[in-house]
Design a protein around this motif. Structure first.
Motif, PDB file in Angstrom:
ATOM      1  N   THR A   1       0.763  -1.040  -0.815  1.00 35.21           N
ATOM      2  CA  THR A   1       0.430  -0.070   0.135  1.00 35.21           C
ATOM      3  C   THR A   1       0.909   1.142  -0.157  1.00 35.21           C
ATOM      4  OG1 THR A   1      -1.768  -1.144   1.866  1.00 35.21           O
ATOM      5  CG2 THR A   1      -2.205   1.151   0.848  1.00 35.21           C
ATOM      6  N   PRO A   2       1.369   1.565  -0.688  1.00 32.95           N
ATOM      7  CA  PRO A   2       2.081   2.896  -1.359  1.00 32.95           C
ATOM      8  C   PRO A   2       1.688   3.783  -0.707  1.00 32.95           C
ATOM      9  CG  PRO A   2       2.520   1.753  -3.055  1.00 32.95           C
ATOM     10  CD  PRO A   2       1.318   0.552  -3.111  1.00 32.95           C
ATOM     11  N   PRO A   3       2.120   4.497  -0.252  1.00 37.16           N
ATOM     12  CA  PRO A   3       1.342   6.205  -0.307  1.00 37.16           C
ATOM     13  C   PRO A   3       0.850   7.046  -1.375  1.00 37.16           C
ATOM     14  CG  PRO A   3       3.914   6.458   0.930  1.00 37.16           C
ATOM     15  CD  PRO A   3       3.628   4.220   0.177  1.00 37.16           C
ATOM     16  N   VAL A   4      -0.225   7.810  -1.401  1.00 34.86           N
ATOM     17  CA  VAL A   4      -0.911   8.449  -2.639  1.00 34.86           C
ATOM     18  C   VAL A   4       0.120   9.106  -3.162  1.00 34.86           C
ATOM     19  CG1 VAL A   4      -2.447   9.863  -3.098  1.00 34.86           C
ATOM     20  CG2 VAL A   4      -3.352   7.921  -1.585  1.00 34.86           C
ATOM     21  N   ALA A   5       1.410   9.807  -2.813  1.00 34.19           N
ATOM     22  CA  ALA A   5       2.121  10.290  -3.489  1.00 34.19           C
ATOM     23  C   ALA A   5       2.989   9.622  -3.925  1.00 34.19           C
ATOM     24  CB  ALA A   5       3.020  11.157  -2.430  1.00 34.19           C
ATOM     25  N   ASP A   6       3.237   8.573  -3.440  1.00 32.00           N
ATOM     26  CA  ASP A   6       4.317   7.632  -4.505  1.00 32.00           C
ATOM     27  C   ASP A   6       4.057   7.228  -5.393  1.00 32.00           C
ATOM     28  OD1 ASP A   6       6.284   8.436  -2.679  1.00 32.00           O
ATOM     29  OD2 ASP A   6       5.557   6.589  -1.244  1.00 32.00           O
ATOM     30  N   LEU A   7       2.195   6.863  -5.924  1.00 34.93           N
ATOM     31  CA  LEU A   7       2.051   5.791  -6.990  1.00 34.93           C
ATOM     32  C   LEU A   7       2.174   6.316  -8.217  1.00 34.93           C
ATOM     33  CD1 LEU A   7      -2.075   5.634  -5.475  1.00 34.93           C
ATOM     34  CD2 LEU A   7      -0.683   3.975  -5.409  1.00 34.93           C
ATOM     35  N   PRO A   8       2.384   8.150  -8.784  1.00 33.56           N
ATOM     36  CA  PRO A   8       2.540   7.929 -10.088  1.00 33.56           C
ATOM     37  C   PRO A   8       4.366   7.277 -10.010  1.00 33.56           C
ATOM     38  CG  PRO A   8       2.536   9.863  -9.149  1.00 33.56           C
ATOM     39  CD  PRO A   8       1.534   8.892  -8.179  1.00 33.56           C
ATOM     40  N   ALA A   9       5.160   7.113  -8.945  1.00 34.67           N
ATOM     41  CA  ALA A   9       6.212   6.694  -9.659  1.00 34.67           C
ATOM     42  C   ALA A   9       5.949   4.770  -9.891  1.00 34.67           C
ATOM     43  CB  ALA A   9       7.449   6.870  -8.284  1.00 34.67           C
ATOM     44  N   TYR A  10       4.999   4.548  -9.140  1.00 39.11           N
ATOM     45  CA  TYR A  10       5.006   2.738  -8.970  1.00 39.11           C
ATOM     46  C   TYR A  10       4.350   2.706 -10.598  1.00 39.11           C
ATOM     47  CZ  TYR A  10       6.557   2.021  -4.074  1.00 39.11           C
ATOM     48  OH  TYR A  10       6.825   1.486  -2.961  1.00 39.11           O
ATOM     49  N   ALA A  11       3.353   3.627 -10.755  1.00 43.31           N
ATOM     50  CA  ALA A  11       2.859   3.597 -12.578  1.00 43.31           C
ATOM     51  C   ALA A  11       3.550   3.057 -13.088  1.00 43.31           C
ATOM     52  CB  ALA A  11       2.160   4.361 -12.373  1.00 43.31           C
ATOM     53  N   ALA A  12       4.457   3.399 -13.267  1.00 46.47           N
ATOM     54  CA  ALA A  12       5.547   3.514 -14.298  1.00 46.47           C
ATOM     55  C   ALA A  12       6.211   2.109 -14.912  1.00 46.47           C
ATOM     56  CB  ALA A  12       7.046   4.554 -13.834  1.00 46.47           C
ATOM     57  N   PHE A  13       6.196   1.655 -13.565  1.00 45.50           N
ATOM     58  CA  PHE A  13       6.545   0.165 -13.721  1.00 45.50           C
ATOM     59  C   PHE A  13       5.963  -1.337 -13.659  1.00 45.50           C
ATOM     60  CE2 PHE A  13       7.800   1.283 -10.024  1.00 45.50           C
ATOM     61  CZ  PHE A  13       7.807   0.669  -9.117  1.00 45.50           C
ATOM     62  N   THR A  14       4.193  -0.367 -13.162  1.00 42.78           N
ATOM     63  CA  THR A  14       3.325  -2.120 -12.963  1.00 42.78           C
ATOM     64  C   THR A  14       2.153  -1.784 -13.497  1.00 42.78           C
ATOM     65  OG1 THR A  14       3.013  -3.406 -10.585  1.00 42.78           O
ATOM     66  CG2 THR A  14       1.993  -0.872 -10.648  1.00 42.78           C
ATOM     67  N   ASP A  15       1.307  -2.053 -13.606  1.00 43.47           N
ATOM     68  CA  ASP A  15      -0.068  -2.470 -13.587  1.00 43.47           C
ATOM     69  C   ASP A  15      -1.339  -2.527 -12.326  1.00 43.47           C
ATOM     70  OD1 ASP A  15       0.590  -2.697 -16.353  1.00 43.47           O
ATOM     71  OD2 ASP A  15       1.536  -4.790 -15.999  1.00 43.47           O
ATOM     72  N   GLN A  16      -1.029  -3.328 -11.219  1.00 38.97           N
ATOM     73  CA  GLN A  16      -1.517  -3.213 -10.160  1.00 38.97           C
ATOM     74  C   GLN A  16      -0.238  -2.646  -9.084  1.00 38.97           C
ATOM     75  OE1 GLN A  16      -2.135  -7.531  -9.958  1.00 38.97           O
ATOM     76  NE2 GLN A  16      -4.014  -7.350 -11.926  1.00 38.97           N
ATOM     77  N   ILE A  17      -1.810  -2.203  -8.152  1.00 41.54           N
ATOM     78  CA  ILE A  17      -1.596  -2.420  -6.845  1.00 41.54           C
ATOM     79  C   ILE A  17      -2.534  -3.078  -6.324  1.00 41.54           C
ATOM     80  CG2 ILE A  17      -1.043  -0.232  -4.902  1.00 41.54           C
ATOM     81  CD1 ILE A  17       0.816   0.119  -7.121  1.00 41.54           C
ATOM     82  N   ASN A  18      -1.370  -3.885  -5.002  1.00 41.79           N
ATOM     83  CA  ASN A  18      -2.329  -5.016  -4.695  1.00 41.79           C
ATOM     84  C   ASN A  18      -2.310  -4.690  -3.044  1.00 41.79           C
ATOM     85  OD1 ASN A  18      -3.282  -5.466  -7.318  1.00 41.79           O
ATOM     86  ND2 ASN A  18      -1.473  -7.202  -7.380  1.00 41.79           N
ATOM     87  N   PRO A  19      -2.674  -4.400  -2.247  1.00 47.71           N
ATOM     88  CA  PRO A  19      -2.471  -3.769  -0.870  1.00 47.71           C
ATOM     89  C   PRO A  19      -3.508  -5.148  -0.231  1.00 47.71           C
ATOM     90  CG  PRO A  19      -3.988  -2.481  -1.798  1.00 47.71           C
ATOM     91  CD  PRO A  19      -3.752  -3.083  -2.607  1.00 47.71           C
ATOM     92  N   SER A  20      -3.094  -4.974   0.912  1.00 46.51           N
ATOM     93  CA  SER A  20      -3.702  -6.120   1.826  1.00 46.51           C
ATOM     94  C   SER A  20      -5.267  -5.541   2.427  1.00 46.51           C
ATOM     95  CB  SER A  20      -3.265  -6.114   3.324  1.00 46.51           C
ATOM     96  OG  SER A  20      -3.077  -4.956   4.092  1.00 46.51           O
ATOM     97  N   HIS A  21      -6.623  -6.004   2.999  1.00 41.56           N
ATOM     98  CA  HIS A  21      -7.783  -5.748   2.997  1.00 41.56           C
ATOM     99  C   HIS A  21      -7.279  -4.671   3.956  1.00 41.56           C
ATOM    100  CE1 HIS A  21      -9.730  -8.260   5.861  1.00 41.56           C
ATOM    101  NE2 HIS A  21      -8.374  -8.954   5.501  1.00 41.56           N
ATOM    102  N   GLY A  22      -7.212  -4.758   4.410  1.00 42.15           N
ATOM    103  CA  GLY A  22      -6.865  -4.187   6.112  1.00 42.15           C
ATOM    104  C   GLY A  22      -6.144  -2.518   6.270  1.00 42.15           C
ATOM    105  N   SER A  23      -5.761  -2.818   5.201  1.00 39.30           N
ATOM    106  CA  SER A  23      -5.502  -1.071   4.682  1.00 39.30           C
ATOM    107  C   SER A  23      -6.020  -0.460   3.615  1.00 39.30           C
ATOM    108  CB  SER A  23      -3.584  -1.417   3.949  1.00 39.30           C
ATOM    109  OG  SER A  23      -3.615  -1.905   3.247  1.00 39.30           O
ATOM    110  N   LEU A  24      -7.488  -1.200   3.548  1.00 39.90           N
ATOM    111  CA  LEU A  24      -7.646  -0.499   2.283  1.00 39.90           C
ATOM    112  C   LEU A  24      -8.647   0.493   2.300  1.00 39.90           C
ATOM    113  CD1 LEU A  24      -7.391  -1.265  -0.830  1.00 39.90           C
ATOM    114  CD2 LEU A  24      -9.188  -2.849  -1.055  1.00 39.90           C
ATOM    115  N   SER A  25      -9.451   1.555   1.887  1.00 41.51           N
ATOM    116  CA  SER A  25     -10.411   1.788   1.735  1.00 41.51           C
ATOM    117  C   SER A  25     -11.108   2.668   0.485  1.00 41.51           C
ATOM    118  CB  SER A  25      -9.937   3.510   2.687  1.00 41.51           C
ATOM    119  OG  SER A  25      -9.044   4.934   1.419  1.00 41.51           O
ATOM    120  N   ALA A  26     -12.502   3.447   0.435  1.00 40.03           N
ATOM    121  CA  ALA A  26     -12.707   3.922  -1.020  1.00 40.03           C
ATOM    122  C   ALA A  26     -11.357   4.694  -1.406  1.00 40.03           C
ATOM    123  CB  ALA A  26     -13.987   3.671  -0.819  1.00 40.03           C
TER     124      ALA A  26
END
Length: 290
Positions: A210-235
């Motif tokens: 569950t990367p911080p939202v601010a870091d998501l653009p960096a991950y988007a450069a090399f991945t197609d999915q962000i796959n968090p544990s359900h306990g860390s998830l929100s809408a």
């Protein structure tokens, strides 16, 4: 997958992501379809995890997607096992009593093939073996299923990304038919996911965490999915992930884990997740209408 904090690398990323193939599963929020259900380590509530029996049980339940974990033996064989030790899910202590702590990397493939990987779960599965990755993907293919493959503990196995891709290619899993909707490679290691993308840009990838939202653009450069544990998830987090395009130019997807009861499945489905990874795929499927 362990529900633990994951330290993700946010070092220099690939500049341009190759964009070759459409993504699958399609986002539930786009299609109106329920989340895809993925059998965690096979149908691991009903058969020994990461075994061919668990793959077959998922198939018998009508589940298309199975998840597995890949590690490497002392002599370089890729095997399907979650823990870096053989102790929990085999009889290694009895067969090799003097070789604690029984790490996968310290045993040859032939030694691991001698172990019973089923009786710990239920006596009915006595004699079940730890499958090689080759055996595992062949069974998934035989069952006409799809594979969410996790590279486990890549820091212990330098070069495992290239070896995994080579085996998948040799087994016919890197052709267009598989790449368009039957294979995702994921890891808790951002570096490992980045390496897979660099080696084979056509392969769809996922980052576990569950990367911080601010870091998501960096991950988007090399991945197609962000796959968090359900306990860390929100809408809100799911919405933030979906707002970005991933490495193949499609909106990032969210697969969440490990959801094993109907109430939790309905909760995360309400967040708009694209897939749910579960030990009880029949329970989750029935809960979300899949």
């Amino acid at each position: 997958m362990h529900a633990r904090a994951v330290a993700a690398s946010t070092t220099a990323l690939l500049g341009t992501a190759a964009l070759l193939l459409p993504l699958s599963p399609a986002r539930a929020t786009d299609t109106g379809a329920p989340p895809v259900v993925i059998a965690h380590r096979g149908a691991s509530a009903y058969a020994p995890e990461n075994t061919l029996a668990a793959v077959d049980r998922a198939a018998a339940l009508g589940i298309d997607w199975v998840e597995n974990d890949v590690q490497r033996t002392k002599d370089g064989e890729l095997v399907v096992l979650h823990d870096d030790s053989l102790q929990r899910t085999t009889d290694v202590e009895e067969v090799f009593p003097g070789r604690a702590p029984w790490k996968v990397k310290d045993f040859t493939a032939a030694e691991i093939a001698r172990l019973d990987a089923g009786s710990w779960f239920d006596p009915a599965y006595t004699g079940t073996r730890v499958p090689t990755l080759e055996q595992f993907v062949d069974r998934v293919e035989q069952n006409r299923q799809k594979l969410l493959l996790e590279i486990k503990n890549p820091q212990l196995y330098p070069g495992i990304e290239q070896e995994t891709l080579k085996l998948l290619g040799n087994e016919g899993w890197l052709d267009r038919r598989h790449l368009e909707g039957r294979l995702v490679v994921q890891s808790f290691s951002a570096d490992s996911v980045r390496t897979v993308h660099a080696l084979k840009p056509a392969v769809k990838t996922g980052f576990l965490g569950t990367p911080p939202v601010a870091d998501l653009p960096a991950y988007a450069a090399f991945t197609d999915q962000i796959n968090p544990s359900h306990g860390s998830l929100s809408a809100g987090y799911v919405t933030a992930v979906h707002a970005l395009d991933g490495a193949h130019g499609k909106p990032l997807e969210v697969l969440t884990w490990t959801v094993n009861d109907a109430a939790a499945a309905r909760r995360v489905a309400g967040f708009g997740v694209d897939g749910i990874i579960t030990n009880t795929p029949d329970v989750v499927r029935d809960a979300v209408g899949g």
